[in-house]
Design a protein around this motif. Structure first.
Motif, PDB file in Angstrom:
ATOM      1  N   ILE A   2       0.858  -1.195   0.000  1.00 18.67           N
ATOM      2  CA  ILE A   2       0.000   0.000   0.000  1.00 18.67           C
ATOM      3  C   ILE A   2       0.887   1.236   0.000  1.00 18.67           C
ATOM      4  O   ILE A   2       1.870   1.301   0.748  1.00 18.67           O
ATOM      5  CB  ILE A   2      -0.927   0.042   1.240  1.00 18.67           C
ATOM      6  N   LEU A   3       0.548   2.191  -0.842  1.00 21.67           N
ATOM      7  CA  LEU A   3       1.252   3.481  -0.806  1.00 21.67           C
ATOM      8  C   LEU A   3       0.269   4.584  -0.456  1.00 21.67           C
ATOM      9  O   LEU A   3      -0.884   4.562  -0.911  1.00 21.67           O
ATOM     10  CB  LEU A   3       1.893   3.796  -2.163  1.00 21.67           C
ATOM     11  N   PRO A  11       3.759   9.278  -7.227  1.00 20.82           N
ATOM     12  CA  PRO A  11       3.579   8.670  -8.556  1.00 20.82           C
ATOM     13  C   PRO A  11       4.916   8.353  -9.240  1.00 20.82           C
ATOM     14  O   PRO A  11       5.028   7.336  -9.917  1.00 20.82           O
ATOM     15  CB  PRO A  11       2.788   9.728  -9.337  1.00 20.82           C
ATOM     16  N   LYS A  12       5.930   9.215  -9.030  1.00 14.99           N
ATOM     17  CA  LYS A  12       7.250   8.909  -9.611  1.00 14.99           C
ATOM     18  C   LYS A  12       7.770   7.595  -9.044  1.00 14.99           C
ATOM     19  O   LYS A  12       8.283   6.757  -9.763  1.00 14.99           O
ATOM     20  CB  LYS A  12       8.260  10.014  -9.284  1.00 14.99           C
ATOM     21  N   LEU A  13       7.616   7.413  -7.734  1.00 13.15           N
ATOM     22  CA  LEU A  13       8.084   6.175  -7.099  1.00 13.15           C
ATOM     23  C   LEU A  13       7.260   4.983  -7.597  1.00 13.15           C
ATOM     24  O   LEU A  13       7.789   3.884  -7.811  1.00 13.15           O
ATOM     25  CB  LEU A  13       7.991   6.310  -5.572  1.00 13.15           C
ATOM     26  N   LEU A  14       5.963   5.214  -7.807  1.00 16.01           N
ATOM     27  CA  LEU A  14       5.091   4.135  -8.296  1.00 16.01           C
ATOM     28  C   LEU A  14       5.536   3.632  -9.672  1.00 16.01           C
ATOM     29  O   LEU A  14       5.384   2.445  -9.981  1.00 16.01           O
ATOM     30  CB  LEU A  14       3.644   4.625  -8.361  1.00 16.01           C
ATOM     31  N   GLU A  25      -1.223  -6.242  -7.195  1.00 15.76           N
ATOM     32  CA  GLU A  25      -0.815  -6.302  -5.784  1.00 15.76           C
ATOM     33  C   GLU A  25      -0.518  -4.911  -5.194  1.00 15.76           C
ATOM     34  O   GLU A  25       0.048  -4.798  -4.113  1.00 15.76           O
ATOM     35  CB  GLU A  25       0.425  -7.204  -5.655  1.00 15.76           C
ATOM     36  N   ILE A  26      -0.881  -3.874  -5.945  1.00 22.11           N
ATOM     37  CA  ILE A  26      -0.620  -2.505  -5.464  1.00 22.11           C
ATOM     38  C   ILE A  26      -1.937  -1.801  -5.129  1.00 22.11           C
ATOM     39  O   ILE A  26      -2.883  -1.815  -5.929  1.00 22.11           O
ATOM     40  CB  ILE A  26       0.137  -1.676  -6.533  1.00 22.11           C
ATOM     41  N   THR A  27      -1.979  -1.199  -3.935  1.00 23.73           N
ATOM     42  CA  THR A  27      -3.105  -0.341  -3.557  1.00 23.73           C
ATOM     43  C   THR A  27      -2.545   1.051  -3.281  1.00 23.73           C
ATOM     44  O   THR A  27      -1.509   1.180  -2.615  1.00 23.73           O
ATOM     45  CB  THR A  27      -3.798  -0.861  -2.276  1.00 23.73           C
ATOM     46  N   ALA A 124      -4.510  -2.119 -10.562  1.00 25.54           N
ATOM     47  CA  ALA A 124      -4.197  -1.693  -9.187  1.00 25.54           C
ATOM     48  C   ALA A 124      -5.473  -1.187  -8.531  1.00 25.54           C
ATOM     49  O   ALA A 124      -6.434  -0.826  -9.214  1.00 25.54           O
ATOM     50  CB  ALA A 124      -3.148  -0.592  -9.208  1.00 25.54           C
ATOM     51  N   LYS A 125      -5.464  -1.152  -7.176  1.00 21.73           N
ATOM     52  CA  LYS A 125      -6.621  -0.599  -6.469  1.00 21.73           C
ATOM     53  C   LYS A 125      -6.300   0.849  -6.104  1.00 21.73           C
ATOM     54  O   LYS A 125      -5.362   1.098  -5.338  1.00 21.73           O
ATOM     55  CB  LYS A 125      -6.915  -1.439  -5.230  1.00 21.73           C
ATOM     56  N   ILE A 126      -7.068   1.767  -6.668  1.00 21.66           N
ATOM     57  CA  ILE A 126      -6.833   3.194  -6.403  1.00 21.66           C
ATOM     58  C   ILE A 126      -7.997   3.689  -5.542  1.00 21.66           C
ATOM     59  O   ILE A 126      -9.159   3.669  -5.971  1.00 21.66           O
ATOM     60  CB  ILE A 126      -6.733   3.977  -7.729  1.00 21.66           C
ATOM     61  N   LEU A 127      -7.670   4.090  -4.323  1.00 19.57           N
ATOM     62  CA  LEU A 127      -8.708   4.448  -3.355  1.00 19.57           C
ATOM     63  C   LEU A 127      -8.550   5.891  -2.887  1.00 19.57           C
ATOM     64  O   LEU A 127      -7.531   6.235  -2.264  1.00 19.57           O
ATOM     65  CB  LEU A 127      -8.620   3.515  -2.140  1.00 19.57           C
ATOM     66  N   PRO A 128      -9.544   6.742  -3.169  1.00 20.98           N
ATOM     67  CA  PRO A 128      -9.523   8.081  -2.562  1.00 20.98           C
ATOM     68  C   PRO A 128      -9.469   7.915  -1.043  1.00 20.98           C
ATOM     69  O   PRO A 128     -10.042   6.972  -0.503  1.00 20.98           O
ATOM     70  CB  PRO A 128     -10.866   8.684  -2.988  1.00 20.98           C
ATOM     71  N   MET A 129      -8.799   8.839  -0.362  1.00 23.44           N
ATOM     72  CA  MET A 129      -8.613   8.668   1.092  1.00 23.44           C
ATOM     73  C   MET A 129      -9.944   8.679   1.862  1.00 23.44           C
ATOM     74  O   MET A 129     -10.050   8.085   2.922  1.00 23.44           O
ATOM     75  CB  MET A 129      -7.682   9.753   1.640  1.00 23.44           C
TER      76      MET A 129
END
Ligand code: GDP
Length: 304
Positions: A2-3, A11-14, A25-27, A124-129
């Motif tokens: 999870i990031l 995003p650069k690190l992603l 496997e990335i959220t 990937a799972k992209i979740l607003p906070m």
């Protein structure tokens, strides 16, 4: 994995993480405190940057918007006398319209983002906070400005007296964020703005308690006494934090297991009171992002 992310440094690190870990496997838990209405549409700049990163459409020369997008609507509106707060490309606006249509039918921001992910073929799972409206307000000597007015309209120039994240006390961790956190032990706080990107996520009720039970590695967006880019320094000063990696550690409190700082950073480790590791953190190419990501991922093995 999870990031926690804003819209530029993480995003650069992603980009690098994706070369090592499959997208499935990335959220990514994404800041929404910079969201704003533009010409009747909800724009969620950090969420959209992450969506476009994973769909392959992101314009990485700017770290926002869609590569080769056109601006016909924005220009036509200008001719009608409407200067939009944010430069919204035509395809980018289609994303907003898709989200608006779903939200007008009752979908939450999270549900709309998950539907957008499916439509864009994102694994990937992209979740607003959170789903509630939360706004970053910048107090200046001339008055209080929304973050986008401060950063885009006023180019970050006004003196900053304080930063307030309005609505954050009423915002709640979503079921989707809680479920993701239940399933994952390894968390990366990417090199994002500690006040306006990571700060709002960590201010959500209950998240720090959950992160205390996880393996958490943060990457500093500050090298020496300056951010790599953007207004983080000015905003950290306004909140009373030193502009340094040490100040970033203070912003995050005791949830961290390891702090990654840059090779060039002269900060002394004893200042941190936690394990500090130095790498080259300036991600000027995908290869550099991948190297940094590989080094960070290896660190999780060392956390008991
Ligand atoms: P925003 O939502 O556009 O403000 O973007 P973020 O909060 O995700 O990222 C902004 C922060 O990323 C700034 O404080 C920069 O200092 C940091 N940053 C940008 N690029 C890099 C990089 O290559 N390395 C590191 N260490 N930090 C970076």
């Amino acid at each position: 994995m999870i990031l926690l992310s804003g819209g530029t440094g993480t995003p650069k690190l992603l980009q690098g993480i994706r070369r090592i870990i499959p997208d499935e496997e990335i959220t990514v838990i994404v800041n929404t405190a910079e969201d704003i209405m533009v010409s009747g549409s909800l724009v969620s700049p950090d969420v959209d940057t992450i969506l476009y990163l994973f769909s392959g459409a992101l314009d990485i020369s700017k770290w926002w918007g869609i590569r080769n997008d056109t601006f016909h609507t924005n220009n036509a509106l200008k001719k009608l006398g409407i200067n939009e707060k944010l430069m919204l490309g035509d395809a980018d606006r289609a994303t907003c319209i898709f989200r608006d249509v779903l939200m007008q039918k009752g979908a939450s921001l999270t549900e709309a983002t998950l539907s957008l992910s499916v439509a864009l073929g994102i694994k990937a799972k992209i979740l607003p906070m959170c789903n509630e409206k939360v706004d970053t307000m910048i107090k200046t000597p001339e008055g209080v400005l929304h973050f986008q007015d401060f950063w885009v309209d006023s180019h970050g120039n006004p003196e900053v007296l304080d930063v307030d994240i309005t609505g954050i006390k009423k915002a709640r961790l979503t079921k989707e964020v809680l479920d993701a956190l239940k399933l994952e032990d390894n968390i990366i706080i990417g090199p994002s703005n500690p006040i306006t990107s990571i700060g709002p996520i960590l201010a959500l009720k209950g998240i720090k308690e959950i992160l205390m039970t996880k393996k958490v590695i943060a990457v500093s967006p500050i090298i020496g006494n300056s951010p790599v880019s953007g207004p983080a320094g000015k905003l950290m000063s306004a909140k009373g934090y030193p502009v340094s990696s040490n100040g970033v550690v203070r912003c995050y409190g005791d949830i961290l297991d390891i702090m990654v700082i840059d090779d060039r950073d002269a900060a002394k480790e004893p200042d941190f009171g936690l394990k500090t590791v130095r790498f080259d953190t300036i991600m000027t190419s995908v290869e550099k992002s991948e190297n940094l990501a590989r080094n960070i991922l290896k660190l999780f093995r060392d956390i008991s």
